[in-house]
Structures are given as structure tokens and as C-alpha cells.
Design an enzyme around this catalytic site. Sequence first.
Site, mmCIF file in Angstrom:
data_model
loop_
_atom_site.group_PDB
_atom_site.id
_atom_site.type_symbol
_atom_site.label_atom_id
_atom_site.label_comp_id
_atom_site.label_asym_id
_atom_site.label_seq_id
_atom_site.Cartn_x
_atom_site.Cartn_y
_atom_site.Cartn_z
ATOM 1 N N GLU A 192 -7.757 8.043 6.521
ATOM 2 C CA GLU A 192 -8.219 8.834 7.980
ATOM 3 C C GLU A 192 -8.655 10.090 7.762
ATOM 4 O OE1 GLU A 192 -5.051 8.161 10.664
ATOM 5 O OE2 GLU A 192 -4.892 5.978 10.480
ATOM 6 N N TYR A 222 -4.790 1.057 15.966
ATOM 7 C CA TYR A 222 -3.531 1.181 16.605
ATOM 8 C C TYR A 222 -3.586 0.956 18.188
ATOM 9 C CZ TYR A 222 -0.886 2.868 12.428
ATOM 10 O OH TYR A 222 -0.319 3.056 11.275
ATOM 11 N N GLU A 280 -3.933 -0.510 8.161
ATOM 12 C CA GLU A 280 -2.427 -0.129 8.977
ATOM 13 C C GLU A 280 -2.684 -0.677 10.344
ATOM 14 O OE1 GLU A 280 -1.763 4.196 9.353
ATOM 15 O OE2 GLU A 280 -2.389 4.287 7.416
ATOM 16 N N ARG A 288 0.783 -1.202 -0.115
ATOM 17 C CA ARG A 288 0.137 0.123 -0.102
ATOM 18 C C ARG A 288 1.029 1.347 -0.192
ATOM 19 N NH1 ARG A 288 -3.334 2.857 4.820
ATOM 20 N NH2 ARG A 288 -3.976 4.828 3.436
ATOM 21 N N HIS A 338 -3.363 11.039 1.030
ATOM 22 C CA HIS A 338 -2.740 10.657 2.351
ATOM 23 C C HIS A 338 -2.380 11.985 3.036
ATOM 24 C CE1 HIS A 338 -1.530 7.273 5.096
ATOM 25 N NE2 HIS A 338 -1.268 8.180 5.643
ATOM 26 N N ASN A 345 -7.799 1.288 9.834
ATOM 27 C CA ASN A 345 -6.371 1.588 10.524
ATOM 28 C C ASN A 345 -6.519 1.529 11.856
ATOM 29 O OD1 ASN A 345 -5.813 1.977 7.700
ATOM 30 N ND2 ASN A 345 -5.212 4.223 8.071
HETATM 31 C C1 NOJ Z 1 -2.054 6.825 10.450
HETATM 32 C C2 NOJ Z 1 -1.514 7.523 9.533
HETATM 33 O O1 NOJ Z 1 -2.226 7.171 8.208
HETATM 34 C C3 NOJ Z 1 -0.293 7.063 9.099
HETATM 35 O O2 NOJ Z 1 0.332 8.183 8.048
HETATM 36 C C4 NOJ Z 1 0.592 7.443 10.385
HETATM 37 O O3 NOJ Z 1 1.963 7.514 10.055
HETATM 38 C C5 NOJ Z 1 0.471 6.531 11.285
HETATM 39 N N1 NOJ Z 1 -1.114 6.426 11.565
HETATM 40 C C6 NOJ Z 1 1.042 6.197 12.569
HETATM 41 O O4 NOJ Z 1 0.667 7.467 13.351
#
Ligand code: NOJ
Length: 473
Positions: free
Chosen positions: A168, A312, A378, A78, A123, A310
Site C-alpha cells: 500500500e 475494503y 487483502e 501472506r 509493510h 487490497n
Molecule cells: C491495509 C493494511 O495493509 C493493513 O496493514 C491494515 O491492517 C488493513 N488495511 C486494515 O486497515
Amino acid sequence: MDRLTFPDSFAWGASTAAYQIEGGWDADGKGLNIWDTFTHQGGDRVFKNQTGDVACGSYTLWEEDLKCIKQLGLTHYRFSLSWSRLLPDGTTGFINQKGVDYYNKLIDSLLAMNVIPLVTLCHFDTPQALEDQGGWNSEKTAEVFEQYAKFCYSTFGDRVKLWITINEPYVFAKLGYENGIFAPGKKEPGFGAYRSAHNMIKAHAKAWHAYNTFFKEKQKGLVSIALDSDWAEPLDPNSVDDKDACDRYHKFRLHWFANPIFVDGDYPAIMKLKISRKSKAEGLTTSRLPEFSDEEKNMIKGTADFFCLNYYTTRNVRPLSIKQSGPSFDSDMGAEGIKDPDWIESGVEWLAVVPWGLRKLLAYIKDTFGDPNIYITENGFAQSDPPVLQDTHRWGYFQETLAEVLKAIRQDEVKVKGYFAWSLLDNFEWNSGYGVRFGLFHVDFNQSNLPRTPYFSAIEYAKVVKGNELIYK
Ligand code: NOJ
């Protein structure tokens, strides 16, 4: 020791984004984008006033990136297109052929290696020329984006079959137009995020329709949008207030976009209610949350061919405790997320390591948004600078996370079709600059040839990809 196998033809990827890796900020006719401007203005808005001027140098060192991709054995990669590298002023009035050549080389080389490209159109890096005319605050940008998307489909769509329109939008809108801590640095609390997101949603829907109407039959690809979300748990599971706050936390982030696109073309009812009530109390005649017309709702509904997530981290959520003066997104939402002190922190303060949160979020998406095919576009864990090459702890987080993904697939029957680690390379982490390292490959930013070296995580990830299984102790 467990051997846990992934479904056949599971997509194994890694992700990057143009501004974070390419460098070549003014090379070969590229136009300025909002991150070029934002970083060049200095003022400590980015760690040590660092910029993406050089970054990983991928504009010239892209073959080095291909070696990393090969070493990992990825099935998918990606990356994003730099809008202003292709169209320097954002419009199709002038096409920068050198930019087109660059992405053609990259795409052709990936395909020659049997790696499937998943391409993001925007992005976070809007062309500055468009920002000067209002950027995402302007409805016009949605129309220009549609033209840009069509240009990309017609230029690269014979080979690219998986598209993401916008990355995002929550982060892009909130940090860029509400708090102003990301480019373009606009601070308009209570208005900016809603207005810019409104235009992003329309832009996405227009770009999806453009593909569907003019390209899909011939090119047979799929188009989606990448949505970010935490998992949210009520701080006190027995508190009704915390449960309600938790619901609002999801509604104001994931549902803000997923509701219009995957459900009914409109914002979640609670968002509409909360924001219009507060707006009225502030003496405004209309809500700070813009409305979609019926025609727009019909246009927006159903405009994603798969779900890109995405993920985290996770938060424990309760009602907002600090009263804020003046309108703001956070006070509209009326909720706040707290890190559990027991969760391990990765190399960046906001990223607490909570692998089980991903499983819960996947099941939630399945149940809430019509059991879509999901790609985790992600997920990753940062190290702080200086990083260690032997990042065994970090590989442990990846392993635990992949084990949760497998539980989601096998036990919860979520249709997870792929996993993309963030990121292929250490890169420019927005306002954390190069102080935060998310790469599977280390990049030595002190050497002019920017050498890439695999972390232990890369070596282990390659084994997972190769075997399509997780060997987990
Ligand atoms: C989401 C974002 O899409 C990406 O650009 C960023 O580096 C990562 N999170 C980590 O924060």
C-alpha cells in the site's frame, strides 16, 4: 440456496504483517523500525498509546499461527518480513542470523503443510536507521531497498515464489509523509506524499528488475506490489463535476502507482497537470510532483507479474468542498469521498460495507490495466472492541463479498486468481491499536499466552476453502 464454485486452483489465503503480529520488538538483535519509534514516543498518536512490542507474540508463538492456518485449510499465507529483524540497520552490512532463522522456520513449516507463502518485503516498517537518513524521502532508500530485496531473494527465494515489494504505497506515503498520522509521522502536505511515493516506485521497480535479472530464471517466481483502492461512484451520477471528481479520485490513488507500473512508466496526465499548475500558482519553479526521467520511465514500466489489490470500501465522490489553505494532496486531487448513509458501517469508522464495489473495481482494473491476473491480497471487516466470537454479521459481509468476486470471475471474466482475508489474527491495527479487530481468529491480549480462538467467520471460511465453493443463502 446457491452453491457457487470457484475456479480450480483458486488461491485461498489470509494475510498478516510483521509489525502487526510479531512482537519481539527488541528480541535477538532486531533493529528498531519506524513503528517502534512512533509508538514509543506516545503522545496519543495511537489508541491508548498502545504498541506492537508484544502484539500477537508471533515471533515466539508462530506455531500457534500455523495451527490457525491449518484449521482454515488455507492454500496460501501472506505475511511480511521485518526488514530490521533481518538487517538491523537496513543494510546488508550486518545480517541478523536469528531473524533469518525465524523466517526459515516459518517458511519451511508452511511448505511442509502445503501452504504457499506470499511474502511482502516492506509493510510500513522501514528500519529506523534508514529513516534517520531521510527514509522514503531519500532516493538512497530505493537503492538500499534493492539490496534488501536481493538479500531476501537469495536467502528465501529457493522456497518463496510469490513476492510483494511494498504494501500500500498510497497509505504509506500519504499517512506517513503527508498527514503524519502513521509512522514516521512526517507532516509535509503537498510535498511529502509525492516525494516518498516517487522513491517507493523506483524501489519497487529496482527490486523487480533485480529479481528478473538475477533470480527469475532459476527461482521461477513472480514479483508485484500491493495497491489499495476504494471503488468510487459519482455522488450524483448525472453530475459532470462529480464524474470528473470520481475520475480524479481514482487517478490520484490507484493510477498514481498502477499507471507507472502497469501502463507507461509515468504518472497519470491529470496528476501531472493539476499539480504543476498549482505549483506554478504557488510561485514554485518546478512541480511539487517529481518527474521521472525517460530512463526511469523505461525502468518502471511493466514491473509487475500480477496485480495485488487490497480492497475494503467504496465512496461516493464529489469535488472537494472545503477550501484548504496551503498546498496539499487533497486540494491537488480536488475530490472528496463520502459514505452513503445507507451503507452498513463495520467496527471501524472508515470501513463502510460495500461488497459490490469490489466487483466494479475488479472489472475496472481488468479494463484499465491490461487484464492482469489479480490476487485480492487483502479484504476484511473489523469488529470494534470488545468483539463477539459469534460474528455472524461479519461472516455475512464475507459471503456477500465472495459472491461479488465470483460474479467478477464468471460474468465479467476478470482473472481473479486468489482471495486473502485480512487478517488471520486480531492484531495491532496501526493507530487504532488493538481497539479494532480484523482477525478470523480472536486473540486474547489480556492473557500472557495470547490464545487464539476461531470466530464463527473462521469456521465458515474454512468450509468455503475446503469445498472451493460458497454456499450462499
Ligand atoms: C491495509 C493494511 O495493509 C493493513 O496493514 C491494515 O491492517 C488493513 N488495511 C486494515 O486497515
